[in-house]
Motif scaffolding. Structure first.
Motif, PDB file in Angstrom:
ATOM      1  N   GLY A 185       0.998  -1.334   0.030  1.00  0.00           N
ATOM      2  CA  GLY A 185      -0.135  -0.076  -0.007  1.00  0.00           C
ATOM      3  C   GLY A 185       0.783   1.349  -0.012  1.00  0.00           C
ATOM      4  O   GLY A 185       0.609   2.211  -0.511  1.00  0.00           O
ATOM      5  N   ALA A 186       1.715   1.399   1.136  1.00  0.00           N
ATOM      6  CA  ALA A 186       2.682   2.452   0.823  1.00  0.00           C
ATOM      7  C   ALA A 186       3.546   2.640  -0.305  1.00  0.00           C
ATOM      8  O   ALA A 186       3.836   3.891  -0.979  1.00  0.00           O
ATOM      9  N   LEU A 187       3.932   1.432  -0.954  1.00  0.00           N
ATOM     10  CA  LEU A 187       4.747   1.437  -2.347  1.00  0.00           C
ATOM     11  C   LEU A 187       3.819   2.002  -3.536  1.00  0.00           C
ATOM     12  O   LEU A 187       4.308   2.885  -4.153  1.00  0.00           O
ATOM     13  N   LEU A 188       2.542   1.619  -3.433  1.00  0.00           N
ATOM     14  CA  LEU A 188       1.520   2.213  -4.649  1.00  0.00           C
ATOM     15  C   LEU A 188       1.487   3.771  -4.337  1.00  0.00           C
ATOM     16  O   LEU A 188       1.226   4.543  -5.320  1.00  0.00           O
ATOM     17  N   LYS A 189       1.276   4.194  -2.769  1.00  0.00           N
ATOM     18  CA  LYS A 189       1.203   5.579  -2.902  1.00  0.00           C
ATOM     19  C   LYS A 189       2.343   6.374  -3.415  1.00  0.00           C
ATOM     20  O   LYS A 189       2.205   7.480  -3.944  1.00  0.00           O
ATOM     21  N   CYS A 190       3.665   5.797  -3.014  1.00  0.00           N
ATOM     22  CA  CYS A 190       4.853   6.408  -3.439  1.00  0.00           C
ATOM     23  C   CYS A 190       4.831   6.603  -5.176  1.00  0.00           C
ATOM     24  O   CYS A 190       5.228   7.548  -5.524  1.00  0.00           O
ATOM     25  N   LEU A 191       4.350   5.357  -5.719  1.00  0.00           N
ATOM     26  CA  LEU A 191       4.368   5.425  -7.223  1.00  0.00           C
ATOM     27  C   LEU A 191       3.277   6.350  -7.710  1.00  0.00           C
ATOM     28  O   LEU A 191       3.871   7.117  -8.764  1.00  0.00           O
ATOM     29  N   ASP A 192       2.274   6.467  -7.223  1.00  0.00           N
ATOM     30  CA  ASP A 192       1.465   7.454  -7.689  1.00  0.00           C
ATOM     31  C   ASP A 192       1.653   8.925  -7.460  1.00  0.00           C
ATOM     32  O   ASP A 192       1.445   9.506  -8.464  1.00  0.00           O
ATOM     33  N   ARG A 193       2.638   9.039  -6.498  1.00  0.00           N
ATOM     34  CA  ARG A 193       2.802  10.590  -6.079  1.00  0.00           C
ATOM     35  C   ARG A 193       4.012  10.902  -6.936  1.00  0.00           C
ATOM     36  O   ARG A 193       4.085  12.235  -7.396  1.00  0.00           O
ATOM     37  N   ARG A 194       4.905  10.108  -7.380  1.00  0.00           N
ATOM     38  CA  ARG A 194       6.114  10.449  -8.097  1.00  0.00           C
ATOM     39  C   ARG A 194       5.854  10.187  -9.658  1.00  0.00           C
ATOM     40  O   ARG A 194       6.706  10.746 -10.490  1.00  0.00           O
ATOM     41  N   ARG A 195       4.712   9.380  -9.892  1.00  0.00           N
ATOM     42  CA  ARG A 195       4.220   9.264 -11.422  1.00  0.00           C
ATOM     43  C   ARG A 195       5.431   8.713 -12.089  1.00  0.00           C
ATOM     44  O   ARG A 195       5.836   8.786 -12.885  1.00  0.00           O
ATOM     45  N   VAL A 196       5.879   7.373 -11.247  1.00  0.00           N
ATOM     46  CA  VAL A 196       7.210   6.765 -11.870  1.00  0.00           C
ATOM     47  C   VAL A 196       6.706   6.216 -13.191  1.00  0.00           C
ATOM     48  O   VAL A 196       6.172   5.260 -13.368  1.00  0.00           O
ATOM     49  N   GLY A 197       7.643   6.620 -14.162  1.00  0.00           N
ATOM     50  CA  GLY A 197       7.403   5.718 -15.533  1.00  0.00           C
ATOM     51  C   GLY A 197       6.575   6.561 -16.467  1.00  0.00           C
ATOM     52  O   GLY A 197       6.394   6.374 -17.565  1.00  0.00           O
ATOM     53  N   VAL A 198       5.737   7.520 -15.935  1.00  0.00           N
ATOM     54  CA  VAL A 198       4.470   8.127 -16.589  1.00  0.00           C
ATOM     55  C   VAL A 198       4.371   9.532 -16.193  1.00  0.00           C
ATOM     56  O   VAL A 198       3.502  10.113 -16.263  1.00  0.00           O
ATOM     57  N   GLU A 199       5.623  10.106 -16.090  1.00  0.00           N
ATOM     58  CA  GLU A 199       5.822  11.580 -15.922  1.00  0.00           C
ATOM     59  C   GLU A 199       5.178  12.400 -16.997  1.00  0.00           C
ATOM     60  O   GLU A 199       4.538  13.580 -16.519  1.00  0.00           O
ATOM     61  N   LEU A 200       5.201  12.052 -18.179  1.00  0.00           N
ATOM     62  CA  LEU A 200       4.778  12.981 -19.174  1.00  0.00           C
ATOM     63  C   LEU A 200       3.301  12.571 -19.611  1.00  0.00           C
ATOM     64  O   LEU A 200       2.835  13.173 -20.478  1.00  0.00           O
ATOM     65  N   GLU A 201       2.751  11.573 -19.057  1.00  0.00           N
ATOM     66  CA  GLU A 201       1.465  11.271 -19.336  1.00  0.00           C
ATOM     67  C   GLU A 201       0.396  11.929 -18.801  1.00  0.00           C
ATOM     68  O   GLU A 201       0.755  12.612 -17.842  1.00  0.00           O
TER      69      GLU A 201
END
Length: 816
Positions: free
Chosen positions: A163-179
């Motif tokens: 759950g914490a990892l998914l929150k971090c991924l969502d906040r940082r937009r890892v891999g989808v920064e330009l989407e």
């Protein structure tokens, strides 16, 4: 501990790609984000790799106070970001501080509030995650069922870390920064993560093979809090003499290894101690191991100056017995790696520590006074004060005699006493005339207090004694405390030697425990090889043979190109499940370095043991029993390699017979159609005889058909429990039903219906008439009765009732 420190140096001594490299390399290199949560000795973690957009998870696993397991994971994964909770245990704080002190590797540490690691919050984040391989139209319930086959829902710490990892991924937009912001970070696949060189075994396998089994403590005082190990593999092999030996053995059980060097190191020690001529060395070493105490706790108390007298005793016994173990081992063959490590690793510092404690600490007096005291001839100043203390009684008697000469003649006697922290006082009896406080005043004496009808004063002489002798008792205690502090510092400087004792003696304790079990139960040392072959001659189930007066041994053979998939048929209770578990336990025992219950064994290392044998409790996870069975089967189908072992018992019985048979046949065909190098060792027990009779499986040299022998003696079924090649022709369900105590009439009717069904004939009901038939009969009886003319004098009612009405209605009471 020293082993952990060296491991951490290895972990912290390098930097992952993208941290220490050029900026251009950093932009192209994948990023790894690791989320971890540690609580109460358990650790759950997961990480996301941007290289293939995959989420890797590790089921909740026990870890020690130094977080050695986490250190190994970081060494293998090299995360760029570490996510953990702001509310963390001290061990995690210390670990992260040490991680940050390394100049060569500084991952970014992100802390989130503890609420972000909530279990329900994490499940909702997982359901809301961007999973391209899951249809968008799928319902939340079906999505949860599907995800349960991809990731273990039985590991709450790991799920919370997800759950914490998914929150971090969502906040940082890892891999989808330009989407667009509506596009989530994709998770293309889930992978179960296992440390390199560690055999993959899940919780279901540990449970079904009875490797561990906790039971409530039999004492009524410990029913709600105490647990003990029940009949389990760990229970029969754990004969360790010290607590840390038992802990290390459990760790070996939780992390079976593929490292042949480690396994051979363990085997050579077990082989040495199972020899009867070495029984004296075994018993001597085990008696010394009983006195090895909890060294980390002792040293921690020492560093905080909270040492008790019993701690000094324990430390002395530990150091002394460690020296005894070293001296004993030095007379054993030094060609055995562990013996050589003990001989060289247990240094002369231990002799120094044991000798120093023995020369300094007076244990008898310390226990009597419940404080640290030292022996004579350690410190001359302390000895001098103690001599004064011992001769104080006679000296004070003389002083009191001289003081009495200067007191009021009415005072018959006096004495001089010494009270710690107060000093020397003159004590006189209370006279009858001394009623009020004013009466206590005596010339040239300072009144101090009244106690038990005695008055206590300071005189000029007692003041001189205070100045001359001082507070002897407190001085002695202070000086002895200073000696204790010096002794503690000396021992703490040599703490590495004591930690080395813990590592080596715990390993020795485990191996001697397993050798004792091997000797008692008649185990044999397996030959461990790296090729894909398993051969067991006359193997036995290590637990069942202890409960059964007679146990029939059976062999097992699976080569690289023959007999890798074995289908075992046979009646219920014929021993199919026991045989599967027997093979699984023998392979497991070999992977922890233990001897095995067999005449001979050659074990090719397996990278995982997967089972579909037992349905777990299904209420808490919200899945049906059959869905859990499917998840276990999916894990076996998706995660196995050509070096895995798969045990399947009665898969498909939880649903419609045709559907279950179809799923079973498809699963086996999936393995049989693979290249031989990718086919795992598969043992499958089933009562679906149609699987073989209908030819649902492709012909292959990898397939082997086995059955367990039975014999019919009259109407009685006799189990021979002997494995042979072939197919069981009958399930003998009627015989087993009779053995189980079902009524004979019921069993006979079951046989009759089974035969009618098998031959395609009509099955007739025999229990009672149908409700429609009964209603028609009742209507006919009523109609006949209403048609009578009761006023007709020629009507013979008795004849009517006897010959017409009763024959028609008689069947009703008889059949109802």
């Amino acid at each position: 501990m020293a082993a952990l420190e060296s491991l951490r140096k290895g972990v912290l001594g390098f930097g992952p790609l993208g941290i220490n490299g050029d900026e251009e390399e950093a932009e192209d290199s994948p990023t790894v984000l690791l989320s971890v949560l540690a609580q109460h000795g358990q650790m759950g973690l997961c990480f996301y790799d941007t290289k293939d957009s995959s989420l890797h998870y590790m089921i909740d696993t026990a870890d020690n106070y130094e977080l050695q397991l986490l250190a190994r994971v970081i060494q293998e994964v090299s995360p760029h970001v570490i996510i953990t909770s702001a509310k963390q245990e001290r061990c995690m704080t210390s670990f992260l501080q040490q991680l940050g002190s390394n100049p060569d590797y500084k991952p970014e540490v992100v802390t989130y509030p503890y609420v972000d690691f909530g279990l329900e919050v994490s499940k909702q984040r997982l359901l809301s995650a961007h999973l391209p391989f899951v249809p968008a139209s799928i319902s939340e319930r079906d999505k949860m069922s599907y995800l349960s086959s991809c990731i273990s829902f039985d590991s709450p710490l790991m799920l919370r870390a997800v759950g914490a990892l998914l929150k971090c991924l969502d906040r940082r937009r890892v891999g989808v920064e330009l989407e667009d912001s509506s596009v989530g970070v994709p998770i293309l696949q889930f992978h179960s993560y296992t440390l390199k060189g560690v055999v993959c075994i899940d919780r279901d396998t540990y449970s079904v093979l009875q490797i561990f089994k906790s039971e409530l403590h039999p004492s009524v005082y410990k029913l709600h809090s105490g647990e003990k190990e029940g009949l389990s593999l760990y229970g029969i092999l754990n004969r360790c003499r010290c607590k840390f030996g038992s802990k290390l053995l459990r760790q070996w059980f939780l992390r079976p290894t593929l490292d042949l060097a480690v396994l051979h190191r363990r085997q050579e020690v077990i082989r040495f101690f199972t020899s009867p001529r070495n029984s004296d060395a075994l018993s001597n070493l085990q008696s010394s191991l009983r006195n090895i105490s909890n060294i980390p706790t002792l040293l921690r108390r020492m560093s905080l100056s909270h040492t008790k007298v019993t701690d000094w005793q324990s430390l002395y016994k530990t150091a002394y017995n460690a020296v005894c173990i070293r001296d004993t081992v030095r007379h054993l063959p030094q060609s055995i790696h562990l013996f050589r490590d003990i001989s060289e690793g247990l240094s002369d510092d231990l002799d120094h520590i044991a000798s120093l404690i023995s020369r300094v600490v007076d244990f008898e007096t310390s226990l009597a006074e419940n404080r640290f005291t030292i022996k004579p001839n350690v410190d001359p100043a302390i000895d001098e004060k103690k001599r004064r203390m011992m001769g104080l009684s006679d000296f004070l008697t003389n002083v009191a005699r001289r003081e009495l000469e200067h007191l009021d003649p009415r005072i018959p006697s006096c004495c001089v006493i010494y009270i710690p922290l107060i000093g020397f006082l003159l004590s006189v009896p209370r006279m009858p005339s001394m009623v009020e406080k004013e009466d206590f005043e005596l010339e040239e004496l300072d009144f101090m207090f009244l106690s038990e009808d005695r008055l206590h004063y300071r005189s000029q002489r007692t003041k001189e004694l205070d100045n001359l002798l001082g507070d002897l008792h407190c001085d002695i205690r202070d000086m002895e405390t200073a000696v204790m502090t010096q002794l503690q510092n000396i021992i703490l400087e040599r703490s590495a030697s004591l930690y080395k004792v813990l590592d080596l003696t715990a390993e020795l304790d485990c191996l001697m425990a397993m050798s004792s079990a091997s000797q008692e139960y008649g185990y044999t040392s397996p030959k461990l090889v790296s090729h894909r072959k398993i051969t067991v001659t006359q193997g036995r189930h290590p637990l069942l043979e202890l409960c059964s007066p007679v146990f029939v041994a059976n062999s097992f053979q699976s080569s690289e190109s023959q007999g890798r998939v074995k289908i075992i048929t046979g009646p219920n209770s014929s021993g199919k499940s026991i045989y599967l578990k027997q093979v699984g336990l023998i392979v497991f025992m070999a992977l922890i370095g233990s001897d095995v219950p067999a005449k001979e064994a050659e074990i090719g290392l397996v990278d995982g043991i997967f089972t579909r044998m037992q349905s777990r409790e299904s209420v808490s996870v919200g899945l049906s029993t059959f869905m859990i069975d499917l998840n276990q089967m999916a894990q076996a189908l998706n995660s196995t390699t050509g070096n895995s072992l798969v045990l399947i018992d009665e898969f498909g019985k939880g649903t419609n017979t045709v559907d279950g048979l179809s799923l079973l046949a498809a699963s086996i065909s999936h393995w049989l159609r693979k290249p031989p190098m990718d086919v795992p060792h598969v043992l499958l027990a089933t009562n679906f005889h149609s699987l073989l009779q209908l030819g649902l499986l492709p012909s292959s040299g990898l397939l082997s058909l086995l059955t367990l022998e039975t014999a019919v003696d009259g109407e009685e079924l006799v189990f021979l429990y002997q494995l042979k090649e072939g197919i069981c022709q009958s399930s003998y369900a009627a015989n087993i039903a009779t053995l189980a105590g079902l009524p004979t009439s019921l069993v006979q009717r079951g046989v009759e219906v089974s035969e009618l069904y098998r031959t395609g004939r009509l099955i007739k009901r025999i229990d009672k008439a149908s409700s429609d038939e009964q209603a028609n009969r009742c209507r006919s009886v009523v109609k006949m009765f209403l048609s009578l003319d009761l006023e007709d004098k020629d009507l013979d009612l008795q004849h009517f009732m006897k010959d017409e009405l009763l024959p028609s209605a008689g069947e009703l009471p008889n059949r109802s």
